[in-house]
Design an enzyme around this catalytic site. Structure first.
Site, PDB file in Angstrom:
ATOM      1  N   HIS A  67       0.828  -1.214   0.000  1.00 38.41           N
ATOM      2  CA  HIS A  67       0.000   0.000   0.000  1.00 38.41           C
ATOM      3  C   HIS A  67       0.859   1.259   0.000  1.00 38.41           C
ATOM      4  O   HIS A  67       1.925   1.287   0.627  1.00 38.41           O
ATOM      5  CB  HIS A  67      -0.968   0.011   1.186  1.00 38.41           C
ATOM      6  CG  HIS A  67      -0.321  -0.055   2.539  1.00 38.41           C
ATOM      7  ND1 HIS A  67       0.039   1.063   3.248  1.00 38.41           N
ATOM      8  CD2 HIS A  67       0.023  -1.107   3.324  1.00 38.41           C
ATOM      9  CE1 HIS A  67       0.561   0.703   4.411  1.00 38.41           C
ATOM     10  NE2 HIS A  67       0.577  -0.609   4.481  1.00 38.41           N
ATOM     11  N   ASP A  69      -0.549   4.255   0.915  1.00 38.72           N
ATOM     12  CA  ASP A  69      -1.080   5.200   1.903  1.00 38.72           C
ATOM     13  C   ASP A  69      -0.352   5.037   3.235  1.00 38.72           C
ATOM     14  O   ASP A  69       0.208   3.989   3.545  1.00 38.72           O
ATOM     15  CB  ASP A  69      -2.590   5.003   2.096  1.00 38.72           C
ATOM     16  CG  ASP A  69      -2.957   3.590   2.521  1.00 38.72           C
ATOM     17  OD1 ASP A  69      -2.371   2.633   1.981  1.00 38.72           O
ATOM     18  OD2 ASP A  69      -3.820   3.449   3.409  1.00 38.72           O
ATOM     19  N   ASP A 100       6.419   1.385   7.000  1.00 35.52           N
ATOM     20  CA  ASP A 100       5.052   0.874   6.737  1.00 35.52           C
ATOM     21  C   ASP A 100       4.370   1.727   5.683  1.00 35.52           C
ATOM     22  O   ASP A 100       3.680   2.657   6.016  1.00 35.52           O
ATOM     23  CB  ASP A 100       4.258   0.853   8.042  1.00 35.52           C
ATOM     24  CG  ASP A 100       2.900   0.208   7.886  1.00 35.52           C
ATOM     25  OD1 ASP A 100       2.624  -0.380   6.832  1.00 35.52           O
ATOM     26  OD2 ASP A 100       2.085   0.322   8.820  1.00 35.52           O
ATOM     27  N   GLU A 134      -5.087   0.836   2.677  1.00 38.87           N
ATOM     28  CA  GLU A 134      -4.901  -0.241   3.660  1.00 38.87           C
ATOM     29  C   GLU A 134      -5.047   0.275   5.083  1.00 38.87           C
ATOM     30  O   GLU A 134      -5.567  -0.403   5.955  1.00 38.87           O
ATOM     31  CB  GLU A 134      -3.517  -0.876   3.482  1.00 38.87           C
ATOM     32  CG  GLU A 134      -3.384  -2.248   4.161  1.00 38.87           C
ATOM     33  CD  GLU A 134      -2.898  -2.185   5.596  1.00 38.87           C
ATOM     34  OE1 GLU A 134      -2.989  -3.218   6.273  1.00 38.87           O
ATOM     35  OE2 GLU A 134      -2.441  -1.136   6.058  1.00 38.87           O
ATOM     36  N   GLU A 135      -4.588   1.502   5.324  1.00 37.49           N
ATOM     37  CA  GLU A 135      -4.527   2.016   6.695  1.00 37.49           C
ATOM     38  C   GLU A 135      -5.865   2.554   7.210  1.00 37.49           C
ATOM     39  O   GLU A 135      -6.042   2.700   8.408  1.00 37.49           O
ATOM     40  CB  GLU A 135      -3.471   3.132   6.801  1.00 37.49           C
ATOM     41  CG  GLU A 135      -2.056   2.687   6.475  1.00 37.49           C
ATOM     42  CD  GLU A 135      -1.426   1.840   7.581  1.00 37.49           C
ATOM     43  OE1 GLU A 135      -2.142   1.442   8.509  1.00 37.49           O
ATOM     44  OE2 GLU A 135      -0.220   1.571   7.479  1.00 37.49           O
ATOM     45  N   GLU A 163       4.276  -6.082   4.400  1.00 39.68           N
ATOM     46  CA  GLU A 163       4.078  -5.471   5.723  1.00 39.68           C
ATOM     47  C   GLU A 163       5.305  -5.711   6.615  1.00 39.68           C
ATOM     48  O   GLU A 163       5.927  -6.775   6.556  1.00 39.68           O
ATOM     49  CB  GLU A 163       2.836  -6.062   6.401  1.00 39.68           C
ATOM     50  CG  GLU A 163       1.516  -5.620   5.782  1.00 39.68           C
ATOM     51  CD  GLU A 163       1.240  -4.133   5.934  1.00 39.68           C
ATOM     52  OE1 GLU A 163       1.848  -3.486   6.811  1.00 39.68           O
ATOM     53  OE2 GLU A 163       0.424  -3.625   5.153  1.00 39.68           O
ATOM     54  N   HIS A 349       3.898   3.627  12.570  1.00 40.33           N
ATOM     55  CA  HIS A 349       2.808   4.491  13.076  1.00 40.33           C
ATOM     56  C   HIS A 349       3.298   5.438  14.180  1.00 40.33           C
ATOM     57  O   HIS A 349       2.489   6.086  14.834  1.00 40.33           O
ATOM     58  CB  HIS A 349       1.606   3.673  13.577  1.00 40.33           C
ATOM     59  CG  HIS A 349       0.917   2.883  12.496  1.00 40.33           C
ATOM     60  ND1 HIS A 349      -0.428   2.586  12.527  1.00 40.33           N
ATOM     61  CD2 HIS A 349       1.377   2.353  11.345  1.00 40.33           C
ATOM     62  CE1 HIS A 349      -0.755   1.881  11.456  1.00 40.33           C
ATOM     63  NE2 HIS A 349       0.330   1.726  10.719  1.00 40.33           N
TER      64      HIS A 349
HETATM   65 ZN    ZN Z   1       1.119  -1.382   6.380  1.00 35.86          ZN
END
Ligand code: ZN
Length: 377
Positions: A67, A69, A100, A134-135, A163, A349
């Site tokens: 992903h 995003d 990520d 995805e997020e 991931e 994150h």
């Molecule tokens: Zn991810």
């Protein structure tokens, strides 16, 4: 290969693609792949951009999935380097999405490029499935692409999801499955009244007590070789008006199960219904299934990835099914083999998210070796 990966990762990180806004990331990737003869297909759904790029026309289809995003940065002043500046300090690349998963995305793209350059007439098909949601909701991304492919009778045979799976050292953990997650929102009905006149009321808390005992002590299964036992947790419970002289009219509770492949969502729903019936509870219940469990038992894909890690990174990974959900749950619906391997997840994150550049280079080589193992033997 290393510089190629770093440059692409920086280019992607400098685009502030807060979910589901792709900010041109997929265009950058598509242009690169198109030059090497990949077929580019755009599959946008609502505000989500999805890219399905393929090289080759025969089976098996080996896909990389990821992903573009990222999650929001939070207070940018807390970051040591601006989160979208893609600063390199020593051997570390900083920025939102570095781990990520724009770093592994760059490693996947360059690995596919290098493999195709070296093997223009390779067997099978190499594919990249890239989404931008995805997020966040994860409703118009991978799941819709998978539906589209299945409608067309296409199937991903082997899928590598990028991931960030590693914990201490690159490649120490490969995820070969994930638990399922299902939430129940349960309302148990009573009759509100004055605590001094209980015969005119019906207390839903009292009525629910034995049911709660059954629900929280029930042994769903014993797990299996790859999964811990299914676990149910009550996340929220509430009844009452706040007053000490009112019998509540309703009890609300929310519970979530992280469940393994020994049970199904149907088995869970039926068992809860049976418990509710046993205790004669007047109720209504709403279920929310976030993801079914999946498991890729050691076979061709797991072997290819383990051998690649042993050869390139000199590490034997642990197979693991822990953690939350990921888009791998959707890809697994096609019935192929799916695993997840990416960089260290220590900073994902978080403020000052970063990725090690040597790790990214190694990851690219491992991905390329995986293609060699699956398509060139
Ligand atoms: Zn991810």
């Amino acid at each position: 290969m290393k510089n190629n990966i770093i440059e692409l990762a920086q280019n992607l990180i400098r685009r502030p693609s807060i979910s589901p806004d792709d900010q041109g990331c997929q265009q950058v990737i598509a242009e690169r792949l198109e030059k090497l003869g990949f077929n580019i297909e755009w599959l946008p759904f609502n505000d989500t951009l999805n890219l399905w790029a393929t090289h080759g026309n025969s089976a098996p289809i080996v896909a990389f999935a990821g992903h573009t995003d990222v999650v929001p940065t939070g207070d940018e002043s807390l970051w040591t380097y601006p989160p979208f500046s893609a600063e390199i300090v020593g051997d570390m690349l900083y920025g939102r999405g570095a781990a990520d998963m724009k770093g592994s995305l760059a490693a996947m793209v360059v690995a596919a490029e290098e493999f195709v350059k070296a093997n223009p007439n390779h067997a099978g098909t190499i594919a990249l499935l890239i989404t931008s949601d995805e997020e966040a909701a994860a409703k118009d991304g991978t799941v819709r692409v998978v539906e589209t492919l299945m409608e067309r009778g296409e199937k991903i045979d082997y899928c590598m999801v990028g991931e960030p799976s590693s914990t201490q050292k690159l490649g120490d953990v490969v995820k070969n499955g994930r638990r399922g997650s299902i939430t129940g929102n349960l309302y148990i009905e009573g009759i509100q009244g004055h605590v001094a006149y209980p015969h005119l009321a019906e207390n839903p808390v009292h009525k629910a007590v034995l049911f709660l005992h059954d629900l929280t002590t029930y042994q769903w299964d014993n797990g299996n070789e790859f999964f811990p036992p299914t676990s149910l947790q009550i996340a929220n419970i509430h009844a009452g008006t706040g007053s000490n002289n009112v019998i509540p009219g309703e009890l609300f509770m929310q519970f979530n199960l992280r469940y393994c492949t020994e049970v199904t969502d149907e088995i869970i729903k039926n068992k809860v219904a049976e418990m509710l019936a046993k205790h004669g509870l007047k109720h209504r219940i709403e279920w929310n299934l976030s993801g079914k469990p999946f498991l890729t038992t050691p076979g061709k894909l797991v072997n290819a990835v383990v051998q690649s890690l042993e050869k390139v990174a000199k590490i034997t990974p642990q197979l693991d099914t822990g953690g939350g959900t990921s888009d791998a749950r959707f890809i697994a619906l096609m019935g192929g083999e799916v695993v997840e391997l990416g960089p260290l997840n220590a900073t994902i994150h978080k403020v000052d998210e970063c990725v090690n550049l040597t790790d990214l280079a190694t990851l690219g080589e491992v991905y390329q070796q995986m293609l060699e193992n699956l398509l060139n033997q």
